[in-house]
Design an enzyme around this catalytic site. Structure first.
Site, PDB file in Angstrom:
ATOM      1  N   ASP A   1     -14.275  -6.529  -1.904  1.00  0.00           N
ATOM      2  CA  ASP A   1     -15.534  -6.029  -1.331  1.00  0.00           C
ATOM      3  C   ASP A   1     -16.586  -5.710  -2.389  1.00  0.00           C
ATOM      4  OD1 ASP A   1     -14.402  -6.211   1.148  1.00  0.00           O
ATOM      5  OD2 ASP A   1     -13.922  -4.088   1.327  1.00  0.00           O
TER       6      ASP A   1
ATOM      7  N   TYR B   1      -8.686 -13.446   6.456  1.00  0.00           N
ATOM      8  CA  TYR B   1      -7.444 -13.639   5.711  1.00  0.00           C
ATOM      9  C   TYR B   1      -7.390 -15.004   5.038  1.00  0.00           C
ATOM     10  CZ  TYR B   1      -6.099  -9.326   7.925  1.00  0.00           C
ATOM     11  OH  TYR B   1      -6.071  -8.017   8.318  1.00  0.00           O
ATOM     12  N   MET B   2      -8.172 -15.956   5.522  1.00  0.00           N
ATOM     13  CA  MET B   2      -8.277 -17.234   4.829  1.00  0.00           C
ATOM     14  C   MET B   2      -8.968 -17.046   3.486  1.00  0.00           C
ATOM     15  SD  MET B   2      -9.365 -19.701   7.999  1.00  0.00           S
ATOM     16  CE  MET B   2      -9.511 -21.125   6.926  1.00  0.00           C
TER      17      MET B   2
ATOM     18  N   GLY C   1      -7.370  -1.712  -6.408  1.00  0.00           N
ATOM     19  CA  GLY C   1      -8.657  -1.136  -6.049  1.00  0.00           C
ATOM     20  C   GLY C   1      -8.778   0.331  -6.406  1.00  0.00           C
ATOM     21  N   ASP C   2      -9.739   1.020  -5.763  1.00  0.00           N
ATOM     22  CA  ASP C   2     -10.019   2.409  -6.143  1.00  0.00           C
ATOM     23  C   ASP C   2      -8.823   3.315  -5.883  1.00  0.00           C
ATOM     24  OD1 ASP C   2     -10.247   2.131  -3.427  1.00  0.00           O
ATOM     25  OD2 ASP C   2     -12.034   3.373  -3.228  1.00  0.00           O
TER      26      ASP C   2
ATOM     27  N   THR D   1      -5.680   2.427  -5.975  1.00  0.00           N
ATOM     28  CA  THR D   1      -4.703   2.093  -7.007  1.00  0.00           C
ATOM     29  C   THR D   1      -5.094   2.704  -8.336  1.00  0.00           C
ATOM     30  OG1 THR D   1      -4.209   0.009  -5.898  1.00  0.00           O
ATOM     31  CG2 THR D   1      -3.581   0.178  -8.204  1.00  0.00           C
TER      32      THR D   1
ATOM     33  N   ARG E   1       0.857  -1.189   0.000  1.00  0.00           N
ATOM     34  CA  ARG E   1       0.000   0.000   0.000  1.00  0.00           C
ATOM     35  C   ARG E   1       0.891   1.235   0.000  1.00  0.00           C
ATOM     36  NH1 ARG E   1      -5.243  -1.449   0.943  1.00  0.00           N
ATOM     37  NH2 ARG E   1      -5.605  -3.449   1.989  1.00  0.00           N
TER      38      ARG E   1
ATOM     39  N   MET F   1     -15.454  -9.744   5.397  1.00  0.00           N
ATOM     40  CA  MET F   1     -14.908  -8.485   4.884  1.00  0.00           C
ATOM     41  C   MET F   1     -16.023  -7.556   4.421  1.00  0.00           C
ATOM     42  SD  MET F   1     -11.802 -10.236   2.833  1.00  0.00           S
ATOM     43  CE  MET F   1     -12.918 -11.578   2.541  1.00  0.00           C
ATOM     44  N   GLY F   2     -15.719  -6.268   4.372  1.00  0.00           N
ATOM     45  CA  GLY F   2     -16.691  -5.259   3.971  1.00  0.00           C
ATOM     46  C   GLY F   2     -16.472  -3.997   4.763  1.00  0.00           C
TER      47      GLY F   2
END
Length: 550
Positions: free
Chosen positions: A282, A435-436, A251-252, A254, A226, A325-326
């Site tokens: 997400d 993370y899995m 993502g956004d 990036t 990141r 996630m979210g």
């Protein structure tokens, strides 16, 4: 039986082909109902069309308008700032693998509608350029089956940024194999460690042999990070290495970085294409139908939900609590809930909830335990953050707000409430598979999708388009300006049908009062009106640009 002419005619056109004309050598396109009076090869002021519809001069907006409210939000092209670029025959024309495929090539002026179902008072007519290899045509005696790069001259690079997501390796593999097998490109570099890898890390030469089996692994073989975005250093590295095609997967945040890189490349006048492949597990990228890795995440989440359900129904007053996630959007939690059918309560960031009192979460949990003897709760990581006493204002390197573990906090509060206030023994099992899920390889559905995204980006880059991202819009893959996928985040609309379907599936209350619902509907209507005004302004600007000046 249909005639051969009807079979060979390109399908899926989004506007009247008699009103569309292919690109001229300097690339502006005509969309007028009648051909232009001047010769297509005649130079025009500012390189703009002299037809009745105009493409705006705004560097951030490339808008073409047409009759009936038609608006094409086009993407930049190399010839917009580097005139008189040479073109080369498209290698796909002579590729034996595609010699029998009739619908592989797309017409140069095919577009994809942003909306299929619209309301009377909502914006309509917005289109994006359809992705794919351009089709050879004799219309107006122009051969547009050309590319703006000769295969031997292409020096491409691929970079992955941000968090992990299923499918990253598949996209890398398909970009490499697509460039190599379709267009004969032999020089492809992998940039290690995200954006900072352009100037602080090594590169990896990529060939089909190197990437052959990487789709079977999770994560990314290039590494990721990141932050680390220093535009001048990145573009200096691109220029020094002789790279002329940059594929950015992220993502956004990036994609915002990719947009800045494109602007700097355009400012320097470099013949370098920047193409984005949007990535977010997400599914919060706007405009596109979905992001890659999302299907895999929903499928893998079923394992955690199933485990929670088994644990909950095996004991008295059992509660299975799963955090998914979210950060800002609850799509994974919502679709995992709908897919599972074992979930009794789904909590997402878009739908506020309260704990105590009539209609609160505690009351609902107690009722379900008394009725069924067990309960399964699914919670997105961004839900209920406002309930925590402490507020965290820290951000990660990508600018995302650091969230507290509300799932762990809420599960402990549920235990305390029922043991201390209700004197009721419960058995709660808390499962966090975050993370899995992120680290697994993509499933078959996402693998197919990643292939389509990679190929779309390759075809666009070879055709000279730049400053774009790719993705399906209403089922058709399109080239989308960077600004459209970075201007906002896609979120679950809790006054829409899909959330209503979830409520009917779980039979949970919305935890909202009527005043809150009405306020949300009013806010959505105001956003629709604002969007309509923006489209109208773009239409006015583009039309006024085509009017003769006194």
């Amino acid at each position: 039986m249909a005639s051969s002419a009807s079979i060979s005619r390109p399908r899926f056109r989004c506007f009247d082909p008699s009103n569309s004309y292919p690109a001229t050598p300097d690339h502006p396109r005509y969309f007028s109902a009648s051909p232009p009076t001047s010769s297509p090869s005649t130079p025009r002021a500012n390189g703009r069309s002299s037809g009745s519809m105009a493409i705006s001069d705004n560097s951030e907006l490339k808008i073409a308008t047409g009759p009936g409210g038609y608006v094409l939000e086009d993407v930049p092209h190399l010839v917009d700032y580097i005139p008189d670029l040479p073109t080369y025959p498209n290698p796909l024309q002579d590729n034996p693998s595609y010699s029998v495929v009739k619908q592989y090539f797309v017409n140069a002026d095919d577009t994809v509608a942003q909306k299929i179902v619209v309301h009377k008072d909502s914006p309509r007519g917005t289109h994006f350029r359809r992705s794919g290899p351009r089709q050879k045509t004799n219309h107006m005696q122009l051969d547009i089956s050309q590319v703006y790069f000769e295969s031997n001259d292409v020096h491409a690079c691929i970079v992955t940024c941000g968090g992990l997501c299923p499918g990253l390796n598949t996209v890398i593999r398909e970009i490499v194999c697509g460039l190599y097998h379709m267009y004969g490109v032999r020089r492809i570099l992998g940039i290690e460690g995200g954006y900072r890898g352009f100037y602080a890390r090594n590169t990896i030469p990529l060939t089909p042999k190197v990437v052959n089996d990487i789709h079977k692994r999770g994560g990314t073989i290039l590494g990721t990070s990141r932050g680390g975005h220093v535009t001048s250093k990145i573009v200096d590295s691109i220029q020094d290495r002789g790279i002329n095609q940059v594929y950015v997967i992220g993502g956004d945040g990036t994609q915002k970085g990719a947009s800045v890189i494109f602007e700097e490349i355009r400012r320097r006048g470099l013949k370098v294409v920047v193409a984005g492949i949007p990535k977010t597990i997400d599914n919060d990228i706007p405009v596109i139908d979905r992001s890659f890795g999302f299907d895999t995440a929903v499928e893998e989440a079923q394992r955690a939900i199933n485990a929670a359900h088994v644990e909950a129904e095996s004991v008295e007053n059992g509660i299975g609590f799963v955090k998914l996630m979210g950060r800002y959007s609850g799509f994974i939690a919502m679709y995992a809930t709908l897919g599972s059918r074992d979930v009794d309560c789904c909590l997402i960031p878009e739908s506020p909830f309260y704990l105590e009192g009539p209609g609160g979460l505690y009351e609902y949990i107690e009722r379900r335990l008394k009725e069924d003897g067990h309960l399964v709760i699914v919670m997105a990581e961004g839900a209920g953050q406002e309930l925590l006493a402490e507020s965290m204002n820290q951000q990660d390197a990508s600018g995302n707000k650091l969230l507290q573990d509300v799932g762990l906090w809420l599960s402990q509060n549920i235990r305390d409430h029922f043991s201390k206030q209700r004197n009721m023994a419960i058995n709660l099992k808390y499962i966090d598979p975050t993370y899995m899920i992120r680290a697994i390889p993509s499933n078959a559905s996402d693998n197919v999708y990643c292939t389509l995204l990679a190929h779309s980006a390759i075809h666009g880059a070879m055709a000279g388009y730049t400053g774009f991202t790719v993705g399906p819009v209403n089922g058709r893959h399109a080239y989308i300006p960077f600004r459209r996928v970075t201007e906002r985040q896609n979120k679950v609309v809790i006054t829409d049908r899909m959330w209503a379907r979830l409520l009917s599936s779980t039979n949970q209350p919305s935890f909202l009062d009527l005043k809150e619902v009405e306020a949300m509907k009013k806010e959505e209507k105001e956003e629709e009106t604002k969007a309509q005004l923006i489209v109208g302004e773009n239409h006015t600007e583009a039309t006024s640009a085509s009017l003769p000046k006194e």
